[in-house]
Design an enzyme around this catalytic site. Sequence first.
Site, PDB file in Angstrom:
ATOM      1  N   GLY A  61      26.125  31.352  24.715  1.00  0.00           N
ATOM      2  CA  GLY A  61      24.920  30.377  25.840  1.00  0.00           C
ATOM      3  C   GLY A  61      24.705  30.360  24.915  1.00  0.00           C
ATOM      4  N   SER A  96      25.468  12.888  17.606  1.00  0.00           N
ATOM      5  CA  SER A  96      24.650  12.157  19.310  1.00  0.00           C
ATOM      6  C   SER A  96      23.645  10.969  19.202  1.00  0.00           C
ATOM      7  CB  SER A  96      24.655  13.312  20.387  1.00  0.00           C
ATOM      8  OG  SER A  96      23.510  13.817  19.913  1.00  0.00           O
ATOM      9  N   LYS A 122      21.955  17.314  29.450  1.00  0.00           N
ATOM     10  CA  LYS A 122      21.043  15.992  28.968  1.00  0.00           C
ATOM     11  C   LYS A 122      20.930  15.509  29.624  1.00  0.00           C
ATOM     12  CE  LYS A 122      23.073  15.525  23.803  1.00  0.00           C
ATOM     13  NZ  LYS A 122      24.266  14.758  23.089  1.00  0.00           N
TER      14      LYS A 122
END
Length: 837
Positions: free
Chosen positions: A420, A743, A786
């Site tokens: 993370g 993306s 997102k």
Amino acid sequence: MKKKKSPIKPLKLKRKEKAKKVTKKHFKSDAGNDQGLNKPPVSPLNVLHDAADLLDETGHMNENIHTDIPSTLPVLAVRDIVVFNYMILPLFVGREKSVNAVEASMTSDRYVLILTQEDESIETPEHDDLYKTGTVCMIMRMLKMPDGRLKVLVQGVSRAKVKRFIGSEPFHVAEIRTISEEEAEPITPQQEALIRSSREQSEKILSLRGISSADIMSVLNNVDEPGRLADLIASNLRMKVPVAQSILECEGPVERLTLVNTQLTQEVEVASMQNKIQSMAKEGMDKAQRDFYLREQLKAIKNELGESHDEAEEMEELKNAIKKAKMPKEVRKEAEKQLRRLEAMHPEASEATVIRTYLDWMTEIPWKKQSRDRLDIIEAKKILDEDHYDIEKVKERILEYLSVRKLNPSMKGPILCFVGPPGVGKTSLGRSIARSLQRKFHRMSLGGMRDEAEIRGHRRTYIGSMPGRIIQGIKQCGTRNPVIMLDEIDKLGSDFRGDPSSALLEVLDPEQNNTFTDHYLNVPYDLSKAMFICTANVLDSIPRPLLDRMEVIRLPGYTEHEKVKIARRYLIARQTKENGLEEDELIMNDETLAKIITEYTREAGLRNLEREIGSVCRKLARKKAEGEKGPFEVTTEVLHKLLGIPRYLEDEKEKVLPPGVAVGLAWTPFGGTILHIEVSAMPGKGKLLLTGQLGDVMKESAQAAVSFARRHAEEYGISPTFHEEMDLHIHVPDGATPKDGPSAGVTLVTALVSALTNIPADPELAMTGEISLRGRVLPVGGIKEKILAAVSLGMKRALIPAQNMRDLEDIPDDLRAMIDITPIERIEEVWPKAKIK
């Protein structure tokens, strides 16, 4: 009857006392030799003192020495020595024929022919066993022993050759021819150089042997004839019998001196090497004696100070420590072997120190000792909830491990990897796990590590060697089942010292680490009971074989809502305590916390948020120290006075987008964000310009978007020849920040179609997804971050790949209700949903 007078005149000695002393010494030293003849004196040239008495000041034979030698003489056979002219030496005569020959010589003119045996092992030599060239000697003195043996002192007079042997009973008799010296001729420069060389070599030998050379060199300097000088030196050189015999048989004076000079050179080399060896041995002995003396002094000083420690007591302590360590059988065998080596060594030896340190490590490492796990699942859950907010997946995995451990105590420890962004609590989570298990905790930072020995340890051959950090951590914890956290495993390096990530392959494999071998210990150690927890920010830099051994658990960044909750529960309380405030003296509502999060921090974790809260607490602590009384309320209006102007401005959502602009969603290490992708179409020749620090993958996505637009130009009402008539400029703002990844493909297509059709896109719609040339929309990562970014910026709708719908489970329900999320499978579905109708 009148006694017959001896034909030999008495020898006139210039130094009677000295000659007498030498003679007695020689007799005394040869008293025990029953082989018929003694070996030459030990030191070379040490008989020259006696030879000096045979020569006058000019170096010639004294005239008083009788030289009328008969042609027939008794033969005295000797072994292991060759007698030369002018040589005086004692003989110990024991063989019957030798005794008879000496007695016969004493009754006549005292002359005897001394011949050397070719084979010294023959006890009773015959004529063929003797060399045919020898030396006529005069028997100067004789002493009879009680057992019939004789001690005689002889003097070499002349060299002689045997013509024939006349008889052998009761002693050998030979007819001889004396070898006279050639008449002296004027010395040539070559002969003078040879004479000087022989003198210098003799002086070197004397100095190397530690013999006083003044008197001896005086004699040698007075002898100018090469033959006499050769005999004088050869009579006292250490030579083997064949070599000495060859010199004796050489009739030419110069040739004889040349042979002697060759032997002198060899003797100088031997003496120099012997002297060097003796010097080295003496230095070693002196150092050893000095070290011993200093050690004894040190021991005495320690005894006076009361600090002495008996070696036997130390060995007994090590034996007891080995017994108490409860080592495995193979390990104990190695420890006892090293202990026996230590007992046989000097206590101050450097190797002894290495072995003693090794045994200390072996006895202090916990081989059997382990802590008992707390297997109360409810209590463990309570502790995990107290220490960390949310992260339910991690908590569930720990509780599952405890449950299995409770049912199967022999299970092996898991290998977990927390992945993370920075500041989300990966390291502190490891401490909470150890606390919930009631185990010891050891953290090991791997960031920047490049030496394999940090993991496996150094071999004991190196100076300052020690075990690796894994074994060191086990020793510090004192148990074999601690929680070991390998922090920043994605930042391992490698260089000429090895690859630490490869060394970790054995450590992090439950099937192999039960026999982990540290280079220093050189014995297997069981790591299977330890629980390893790794942390990383990204997985890309972790080698695939190493990643395959770990169970990856992802810790996503916190949302604004979660950060407010964590700050309220943990951060404010901790910072008020550290800065000297009481918890009730700081009043801060959620709106103020949200303003700090959005305008003063930009991160996925909590480190900067805690720093800003700490900064507020310090400002209030100063007010309290100046006498102002609390409580202190911090509102959004006074926040800029405490923290200054905002560092980050919130991205304003544009109410209307011009044609050629679309809103995309992006992932960063600090959480999600939005990107405005801009496309400008201009008259030109079909050039494609990409700006905004785009990576290779993002550039390829732009090219794929152009190809898709060309293929479907008619469907969107675009000129089929736009790629020949127009230049396209694609730009992504915030140009100082590098950007990459696939993306943005859907957003690039939307912006491109908007620019070519001159139709604006919906400003309240955000999108993400990778595209293919066939028009498929492929899944991407970071969906949670997102979507949270889209919600925080007021977006109403979002388009995501259909395969990413499963990732919406990680988003809280209250946040999902704030945005309309539509799955898409093909790129053709995007433009009808994105354009303003």
